[in-house]
Design an enzyme around this catalytic site. Sequence first.
Site, PDB file in Angstrom:
ATOM      1  CG  ASP A 154      -5.298  -5.381  -3.348  1.00  0.00           C
ATOM      2  OD1 ASP A 154      -5.400  -4.729  -2.300  1.00  0.00           O
ATOM      3  OD2 ASP A 154      -4.665  -6.457  -3.398  1.00  0.00           O
ATOM      4  CG  HIS A 213      -2.272  -5.608   5.009  1.00  0.00           C
ATOM      5  ND1 HIS A 213      -3.071  -6.681   5.336  1.00  0.00           N
ATOM      6  CD2 HIS A 213      -2.401  -5.476   3.666  1.00  0.00           C
ATOM      7  CE1 HIS A 213      -3.630  -7.185   4.253  1.00  0.00           C
ATOM      8  NE2 HIS A 213      -3.251  -6.456   3.228  1.00  0.00           N
ATOM      9  CG  ASP A 254      -2.143   0.919   1.015  1.00  0.00           C
ATOM     10  OD1 ASP A 254      -2.337   1.406  -0.115  1.00  0.00           O
ATOM     11  OD2 ASP A 254      -2.897   1.134   1.977  1.00  0.00           O
TER      12      ASP A 254
END
Length: 355
Positions: A269, A115, A54
């Site tokens: 995503d 994450h 990310d």
Amino acid sequence: MAKLIALTLLGMGLALFRNHQSSYQTRLNALREVQPVELPNCNLVKGIETGSEDLEILPNGLAFISSGLKYPGIKSFNPNSPGKILLMDLNEEDPTVLELGITGSKFDVSSFNPHGISTFTDEDNAMYLLVVNHPDAKSTVELFKFQEEEKSLLHLKTIRHKLLPNLNDIVAVGPEHFYGTNDHYFLDPYLQSWEMYLGLAWSYVVYYSPSEVRVVAEGFDFANGINISPDGKYVYIAELLAHKIHVYEKHANWTLTPLKSLDFNTLVDNISVDPETGDLWVGCHPNGMKIFFYDSENPPASEVLRIQNILTEEPKVTQVYAENGTVLQGSTVASVYKGKLLIGTVFHKALYCEL
């Protein structure tokens, strides 16, 4: 007669299995191969070899990147090393990455497994970075304050809650306030595998604040990326295995009302939102089978979509980039800054392109 009944039941079981197997392959988009869509000038980002799952770019061109994710069932090229947060200044002619040091006596750097990430800048221009962390396969949100002069992150707080068991991504709406996606319902890895295989669509989205935590949306087949419109009125949620992006209206009491959904021929995503235009930039997996069942001889492809005018009756969807995995494997995120596109991946490299 008993044999006939047994044979009938066996036949019904096999038929159900075949139907479900076909559904599972459809949800993973298992048969799709991409046709290349190239950009004029792309370069791999030096210093990123183990993922850039990310990223978020500030209005001043500083990009924060989470790297080194270890996620159950997903490939990792460096499974025994902790993850890190990288900084990249996109104002530089040839930008490179810098690992941000982490200070704070109560934070365990050795178990850092970042994450999804999100930033929030307050009225005093203090910038906070919120990071989904999976230490020892758990889920927390780590709250950091960015110290620009020192190029470091000061750890302020670890957030845990029973409604945040399987966090994937977050979008900050305050220094300690956010919406977060839980990509599974169950905690147990065995039950999670069945949840995913059966397509139970039990994952959900939570609103968190220090005074209130509640589920605000549910019924997702793997809730994944989440972001918010520049005016703060709408929340966008990616449903990975349903190949959808959902648009929700955000209310003053932080509840969400569903407005519309868009369907895609890819696994969507993370979602980035251009602060100037409101366009959505989405990192996608054209073929999810290649992500969850990694084969170095047949690696997962990468794809980036741009969605313009998403709130209108006729949004415009453009495939900006697509590549079969020889250059970039498993794209998860893409974001723009001054005519440049930065693409991140779940476990592989990162790519910086001119548009």
